[in-house]
Each structure stands twice: as C-alpha cells, then as structure tokens.
Design an enzyme around this catalytic site. Structure first.
Site, PDB file in Angstrom:
ATOM      1  N   GLU A   1       1.846  -5.121  -5.463  1.00  0.00           N
ATOM      2  CA  GLU A   1       1.758  -3.689  -5.804  1.00  0.00           C
ATOM      3  C   GLU A   1       2.251  -2.797  -4.678  1.00  0.00           C
ATOM      4  O   GLU A   1       1.717  -1.718  -4.444  1.00  0.00           O
ATOM      5  CB  GLU A   1       0.307  -3.309  -6.142  1.00  0.00           C
ATOM      6  CG  GLU A   1      -0.011  -3.339  -7.602  1.00  0.00           C
ATOM      7  CD  GLU A   1       1.190  -3.085  -8.441  1.00  0.00           C
ATOM      8  OE1 GLU A   1       1.831  -2.031  -8.260  1.00  0.00           O
ATOM      9  OE2 GLU A   1       1.533  -3.947  -9.262  1.00  0.00           O
TER      10      GLU A   1
HETATM   11  C1  LIG Z   1       0.869 -13.835  -6.575  1.00  0.00           C
HETATM   12  C2  LIG Z   1       1.842 -12.721  -6.769  1.00  0.00           C
HETATM   13  C3  LIG Z   1       1.768 -11.925  -7.901  1.00  0.00           C
HETATM   14  C4  LIG Z   1       2.694 -10.916  -8.111  1.00  0.00           C
HETATM   15  N1  LIG Z   1       2.672 -10.187  -9.285  1.00  0.00           N
HETATM   16  C5  LIG Z   1       3.722  -9.372  -9.571  1.00  0.00           C
HETATM   17  C6  LIG Z   1       3.860  -8.783 -10.869  1.00  0.00           C
HETATM   18  O1  LIG Z   1       3.002  -8.941 -11.738  1.00  0.00           O
HETATM   19  N2  LIG Z   1       4.975  -8.045 -11.131  1.00  0.00           N
HETATM   20  C7  LIG Z   1       5.941  -7.840 -10.203  1.00  0.00           C
HETATM   21  O2  LIG Z   1       6.926  -7.182 -10.511  1.00  0.00           O
HETATM   22  N3  LIG Z   1       5.833  -8.362  -8.957  1.00  0.00           N
HETATM   23  C8  LIG Z   1       4.749  -9.121  -8.624  1.00  0.00           C
HETATM   24  N4  LIG Z   1       4.639  -9.681  -7.378  1.00  0.00           N
HETATM   25  C9  LIG Z   1       5.646  -9.358  -6.383  1.00  0.00           C
HETATM   26  C10 LIG Z   1       5.101  -8.468  -5.271  1.00  0.00           C
HETATM   27  O3  LIG Z   1       4.856  -7.177  -5.748  1.00  0.00           O
HETATM   28  C11 LIG Z   1       6.109  -8.517  -4.113  1.00  0.00           C
HETATM   29  O4  LIG Z   1       5.982  -9.801  -3.523  1.00  0.00           O
HETATM   30  C12 LIG Z   1       5.877  -7.432  -3.083  1.00  0.00           C
HETATM   31  O5  LIG Z   1       6.172  -6.183  -3.638  1.00  0.00           O
HETATM   32  C13 LIG Z   1       6.731  -7.620  -1.829  1.00  0.00           C
HETATM   33  O6  LIG Z   1       8.046  -7.944  -2.136  1.00  0.00           O
HETATM   34  P1  LIG Z   1       8.742  -9.238  -1.464  1.00  0.00           P
HETATM   35  O7  LIG Z   1       7.812 -10.367  -1.652  1.00  0.00           O
HETATM   36  O8  LIG Z   1      10.097  -9.370  -1.974  1.00  0.00           O
HETATM   37  O9  LIG Z   1       8.749  -8.899   0.069  1.00  0.00           O
HETATM   38  P2  LIG Z   1       9.927  -8.053   0.864  1.00  0.00           P
HETATM   39  O10 LIG Z   1      10.227  -6.808   0.113  1.00  0.00           O
HETATM   40  O11 LIG Z   1      11.025  -9.011   1.143  1.00  0.00           O
HETATM   41  O12 LIG Z   1       9.168  -7.686   2.179  1.00  0.00           O
HETATM   42  C14 LIG Z   1       8.964  -8.614   3.258  1.00  0.00           C
HETATM   43  C15 LIG Z   1       8.210  -7.898   4.395  1.00  0.00           C
HETATM   44  O13 LIG Z   1       8.997  -6.798   4.868  1.00  0.00           O
HETATM   45  C16 LIG Z   1       8.235  -5.607   4.856  1.00  0.00           C
HETATM   46  N5  LIG Z   1       9.095  -4.465   4.560  1.00  0.00           N
HETATM   47  C17 LIG Z   1      10.001  -4.337   3.564  1.00  0.00           C
HETATM   48  N6  LIG Z   1      10.568  -3.120   3.609  1.00  0.00           N
HETATM   49  C18 LIG Z   1       9.997  -2.452   4.628  1.00  0.00           C
HETATM   50  C19 LIG Z   1      10.158  -1.137   5.179  1.00  0.00           C
HETATM   51  N7  LIG Z   1      10.982  -0.246   4.671  1.00  0.00           N
HETATM   52  N8  LIG Z   1       9.391  -0.806   6.253  1.00  0.00           N
HETATM   53  C20 LIG Z   1       8.523  -1.682   6.771  1.00  0.00           C
HETATM   54  N9  LIG Z   1       8.330  -2.934   6.296  1.00  0.00           N
HETATM   55  C21 LIG Z   1       9.056  -3.300   5.242  1.00  0.00           C
HETATM   56  C22 LIG Z   1       7.186  -5.828   3.772  1.00  0.00           C
HETATM   57  O14 LIG Z   1       6.062  -4.983   3.950  1.00  0.00           O
HETATM   58  C23 LIG Z   1       6.878  -7.304   3.947  1.00  0.00           C
HETATM   59  O15 LIG Z   1       5.933  -7.467   4.958  1.00  0.00           O
HETATM   60  C24 LIG Z   1       3.685 -10.660  -7.128  1.00  0.00           C
HETATM   61  C25 LIG Z   1       3.724 -11.444  -5.963  1.00  0.00           C
HETATM   62  C26 LIG Z   1       2.841 -12.471  -5.785  1.00  0.00           C
HETATM   63  C27 LIG Z   1       2.955 -13.321  -4.554  1.00  0.00           C
END
Ligand SMILES: Cc1cc2nc3c(=O)[nH]c(=O)nc-3n(C[C@H](O)[C@H](O)[C@H](O)COP(=O)(O)OP(=O)(O)OC[C@H]3O[C@@H](n4cnc5c(N)ncnc54)[C@H](O)[C@@H]3O)c2cc1C
Length: 598
Positions: free
Chosen positions: A443
């Site tokens: 989220e």
């Molecule tokens: C169990 C689980 C359930 C989920 N359920 C859903 C769902 O129902 N629907 C859905 O659509 N998604 C879902 N997700 C996805 C989840 O919302 C994303 O994993 C999350 O938004 C982060 O995206 P990412 O994993 O690609 O990390 P990335 O975007 O690759 O981020 C990696 C790291 O970089 C940091 N970062 C990125 N950009 C910045 C910035 N501008 N400034 C500072 N730090 C930054 C982040 O905070 C993080 O620490 C789920 C994920 C999991 C693991």
C-alpha cells in the site's frame, strides 16, 4: 497457541467517553438514530466472530498456506477458511457500513473499523479476503457508472463476490507511471486488457465464486507516465446484464508467491490474456480513481498492525505473569515460588507497556480517523465536510506508517518477552512478527507514506492543514493548561507542537534549496508528527480518565489508562527529540557517501 480476547472495554471508552460518537454523528442524517446499545451489541458480536471463528484458523493458515492447481489455475485456501467466510457472509458482516441503496446496513464506519481491528488480531491473512472488497466497493461507489454499480456493488456488499486491487507489475511497484498493461477499446464500450500483474492479494481463491479485479492499465493513445493510467473493472467471470455470472474471463492465476508471512492469503501473479473489462471513471484518470481504494486500504493496513499489536500484547502479558525466572532486584516478590514471574522485572514491563501504549494510541487514532471520515462523507455542513477531509488526508499516511512501524516494534517486543520460546513457532509470537512485516511495505512503503505526508500534505500547502491540527492541540492546551494534574500530559504535547512548527519551517526552507532534503527528513518527520498526534490523543484519554478518578470512580480501567499514558509520555514520546536531531543533520551525510556505498 495464542489466545485472543476482544478489547471491547477500550473500544467503548474511546468511542463513547473520549469521542462521544453518538452525539457527534447526530447531525448526519444517516446516523441520527444510532445509539450506544446498538454500537456495543455489534462490537460484542463482531468480537465473538473474530475470537471464535477466525482466530482458531490463524495457525492452520500459517502452516498450510494456499495451493495453486497449475492445470485449472484455481487456488485452494487453508482448511476452514472457506467455511468461515460463508459464516461471515451469512452473518451479514460484509454489509455492515455499506450504503443501504446497495443492500448495506448503513451503520457507522467505526463499527467496521473496530470489527476489522478484531478480525486482524484474530487472523490477518483471512481478513484480507473480505478486507479488499471494501476498497473495491469504495472505488466503484465513487467512480463507477450506474451500470457498474448495479452489476457489482450488491454482490460486493453481500460478500457473495470479493474484490482486489491490481496495480503492481514485475518492473513497477512504487512508480506506477512505469506500468505496461494495455487496454484496447473493443468498440462496444468494453476493453480488451492484456498484461501481467504480480503480488495481488486475494487475487485467486475458493472462498467466493467470482472475484472483481480493479486493474490499472494504459489506453493506446495514453500519455507516458502516471498521467496515462486508466482504471478498469475486470471480473474473473463475466457478468451478464441481469447480474448473473457469465463465461470465464481471460484473467488467471499463473503462480503464488512464497513469502515471509500472511501465508493464508493468496498473493497471486495474474495474467490477463484478452481479458474484457470496462472503464471506471475517466480515461487517463485512473490513478485518482484508484486513490479512493488506496486511501481506504492505507487506513486498513494501519488497522492490520493495530490488531497484531493488541493480540501480541495480550499473549505476552499472560506469559509474563506465568513464566518464572530470576528474582526481582529489590527482593523476592513471589516467595512461595522458586523464582519470580518475569513481569516483576522493569525491562519486561517496558516491553509490555510499549505494546499496550501503541495498541491504545493506535486504536484512538484509528477511531478518530473513522469519525472524521464519517463527517467528510455524511455531515450536512459543507465546511465540516471539507475540514474533516483535510484532516483525514493528513492523518492517513500516519495511520499507515506510524501504526505499522509501531506494530513492528510492539510485536518484536512481545516476542522478546517470551525469550527463546518466542522464536519457536508453536507459541505463535513469530507469526505476529512475520505477518506484521508486510504492513510496512504494501500500500505504498512507509517511506512513500512519509514523502506523501511531508511533501504533499504539509509543505505543498505551506503547513495549512498542519495548522488546523495544531489548532486542536492548542484548544486542548488552553482547556487544560491550568489544571496541574494534567500538566504531565499536556506540557509535552504543547512543547512538541511548538517545536514541530519550527522544525517544519526549517525543513521547508532547506527543501526549497535542495529537494533531497525533504527525502532525507521525511521518515523522521512522520514519526515526530505521529507522536504529536498520539500525544494529543493520550492527553484526551487521560483527561477523561482523570475526571472519572476525581469523581470517585474506582473502576481500575481509568487507573490503567493513566498509568499507560504516563508510561507513553515518559518512555516513548521523548524519541521525538532524537528524531528531530537526526533529521536536522541533513541530507549531505546520506548523499555524499559514494565511497561508502561503492
Ligand atoms: C505480500 C504482498 C502483497 C501485496 N499485495 C498487493 C496488491 O494486492 N495489489 C498490488 O497492486 N500490489 C500489491 N503488493 C505490491 C506492493 O504494494 C509493492 O511491493 C510495494 O508498493 C513496493 O513496490 P516494490 O516491491 O516494487 O518496491 P520498489 O518500488 O522497487 O521499492 C524498493 C525500495 O525503494 C524505495 N523507494 C522507491 N522509490 C523511492 C523514492 N522515491 N524515495 C525513497 N525510497 C524509494 C521503497 O520504499 C523500497 O524500500 C503486494 C506485495 C506483497 C509483498
């Protein structure tokens, strides 16, 4: 095996004694007739459902997880999940706070909030199946066409079907502007949708016959980035004009993630191959439409950690009273036993009180936010609606990030109370820690919440919304500033309120010169503001408790509340000084580090 007792007394204290919810909601026509007894009766029944039906399935869900049949692409949930969901639907729980026009019961949102806290304490993984439907309901209710509302809302309200939110793709998580899923018009008002979504919670399961996916995708002529995203409703089974289920749609589960916690919830990879969907809201305005769902979900995620904080506390408290190890430093307390119960040791008490304070502060904040949301939606006075909306927007990232970070601290502290036995799976404490961990990530990660708070909610309007919250703090300080007995609760809040104003101006000024300064300060800033909000709420709770004690009320609940508030202000609130100091150290020590991070 962990146990769970719904914290009904504390919920009733916050709802009735601190916020006087029944009176506050009287001006809203939808809730003019709500009364204390109805609220208490629903809470009690909801608590029974959580503790008797879903809590016994928490361990099974963790151990069994979900399984995918690679041939049929169908997913089986852990033993008992499906039956519990059928009982939930039969009991009318999904409809509790939904609009009566679509079959809802129209009861105050606070009931749904407290029901979900209890369900999350009992079993977060199970609770996510019905939980996501509320977000889908909210997005369709706000942005759907009359036809979409007619086809989908009654089934989501009754719980016959469930919902999901499909944003994430393999190459795109935080940065939704990168998403690639395509939507092409079919010429009959519908769209062919093709792409891959990953990490979709409750994305496939056997608990309901149909799943209503809300999917972000790009139209052929869409601008690049986040301004070119549209929102579509894509059912697992197409829906006929009379509302019945039609043929299978082109969306299927290609895999399930193996993950750290919430094993009972299916985290699905969804492949859309010529899936057919309809547009929700305007073309290329999908992100604002999805934000209705995301904001609901952000409050919901904070509530997940609140639930886990409470249940971890309850079990650690019982253990600390029972487990005997070592003697108290000031001499034996249980002389008839070979050692004292560990609850005599100050540091064990500190861990227990940390969890208790974070649970009670979190509950007060979540209920307060729900009351504001209710006013935003249903209050007849436009000014009240607008002010409530502003405060909800300010508080949403705090509920999401502060409560989930606190959940991390609290569940870990409670595991520590169990010593080595906390690390052993059969006591259930490690499941609370593992389940909570995702709440800080999905989220919008907690970093993203902090950037949203400081950048969009505070600095972008020169602190105008923050000042509105500041006025509430000032009002309380004025009301109680002369009451000596309240000084220990009021003085720290007044002091921090003053400090925060200067701190915000300073970051704003630095950020104006170098935008990275905002990124370097944001997570510390969110925690400082989180504590100001908790401090304000603890002071209000202490105010009520103190009045009762002074009036001669001997109910130990009020003494307990005062003791918890005292602990909070003495031991947790002061971290704000360190946080402001670290934030003030600036971004240079983070960015001038290429050698260190080479
Ligand atoms: C169990 C689980 C359930 C989920 N359920 C859903 C769902 O129902 N629907 C859905 O659509 N998604 C879902 N997700 C996805 C989840 O919302 C994303 O994993 C999350 O938004 C982060 O995206 P990412 O994993 O690609 O990390 P990335 O975007 O690759 O981020 C990696 C790291 O970089 C940091 N970062 C990125 N950009 C910045 C910035 N501008 N400034 C500072 N730090 C930054 C982040 O905070 C993080 O620490 C789920 C994920 C999991 C693991």
């Amino acid at each position: 095996m962990p146990t769970y007792t719904p914290p009904l007394r504390d919920m009733q204290f916050v709802i009735h004694e601190v916020f006087n919810l029944v009176e506050e909601l009287k001006p809203c026509p939808r809730h003019a007739d709500i009364d204390v007894d109805t609220i208490n009766a629903v809470l009690e029944e909801g608590g029974k459902f959580a503790s008797e039906v879903t809590q016994p399935l928490n361990r099974i869900g963790d151990e069994q997880g979900c399984t995918l049949d690679a041939k049929t692409h169908e997913v089986a949930t852990p033993k008992g999940f499906k039956e519990a969901y059928a009982k939930y639907v039969e009991g009318g729980w999904p409809a509790l706070s939904c609009d009566p026009d679509f079959g809802g019961q129209g009861l105050p949102l606070v009931l749904n909030q407290c029901l979900y806290e209890m369900l999350n304490s009992a079993n977060q993984a199970w609770t996510m199946y019905p939980g996501l439907s509320h977000g889908a309901y909210a997005a369709l209710e706000t942005h759907g066409t009359q036809e979409q509302k007619r086809l989908y809302l009654p089934k989501l309200v009754s719980g016959e079907w469930t919902g999901t939110m499909c944003l994430t793709e393999p190459h795109c998580g935080t940065d939704l502007g990168l998403l690639r899923t395509k939507a092409e018009p079919l010429g009959d008002g519908s769209y062919r949708i093709t792409g891959t979504k990953i990490f979709i919670s409750a994305g496939e399961h056997d608990m309901a016959p149909n799943i209503i996916h809300l999917v972000l995708a790009r139209l052929p002529d869409a601008p690049q980035g986040s301004k070119g995203i549209s929102l579509f409703v894509v059912p697992k089974y197409k829906v006929n004009a009379d509302g019945s289920m039609g043929e299978r749609n082109g969306i299927h589960c290609a895999g399930l993630e193996h993950k750290m916690g919430i094993h009972g919830n299916a985290t699905a990879q969804l492949v859309l191959e010529d899936a057919v969907g309809t547009l929700v809201g305007e073309a290329n305005k999908g992100l604002p439409a999805m934000f209705v769902m995301m904001n609901a979900a952000r409050l919901g995620v904070g509530n997940q950690s609140l639930g886990l904080t409470e249940v971890a506390f309850q079990n650690a408290l019982a253990y600390a009273k029972d487990r005997i190890q070592m003697r108290s430093l000031s001499g034996p307390k249980a002389k008839d036993l070979p050692a004292d119960p560990i609850i005599v040791h100050p540091d064990v008490r500190k861990m227990l009180l940390t969890a208790k304070a974070y649970a009670e502060g979190g509950r007060a904040l979540a209920i307060y936010c729900t009351l504001l949301l209710e006013k935003e939606l249903f209050h007849p006075d436009e000014k009240v609606r607008a002010e409530s909306a502003e405060l909800v927007a300010l508080l949403t990232p705090i509920v999401k990030a502060f409560l989930t970070d606190n959940g991390h601290i609290a569940t870990n502290a409670c595991l520590q109370v169990f010593g080595g036995h906390g690390y052993i799976e059969e006591h259930g404490m490690s499941q609370f820690v593992r389940d909570n961990r995702i709440n800080m990530i999905y989220e919008g990660t907690n970093t993203v919440q902090a950037l949203d708070l400081l950048g969009r909610k505070v600095l972008s309007n020169n602190g105008a919304t923050l000042k509105k919250f500041g006025k509430l703090v000032a009002q309380l300080v004025e009301e109680e500033g002369v009451n000596e007995k309240m000084a220990e609760f009021i003085n720290p809040v007044a002091y921090l309120g003053d400090q925060l104003t200067k701190f915000t101006t300073e970051i704003g000024f630095k950020g104006y010169q170098n935008a990275d300064e905002v990124g370097g300060a944001a997570t510390d800033y969110l925690r400082v503001l989180g504590h100001l909000v908790f401090g304000y709420l603890f002071a209000r709770m202490a105010q009520v408790a103190l009045r009762q004690v002074e009036a001669g009320n001997t109910d130990p609940f009020y003494q307990a509340k005062l003791q918890t508030a005292r602990f909070y202000f003495a031991r947790l609130f002061p971290e704000t000084a360190t946080l402001m100091r670290t934030a003030r150290s600036g971004v240079k020590v983070l960015l001038d580090t290429d050698a260190a991070l080479a």
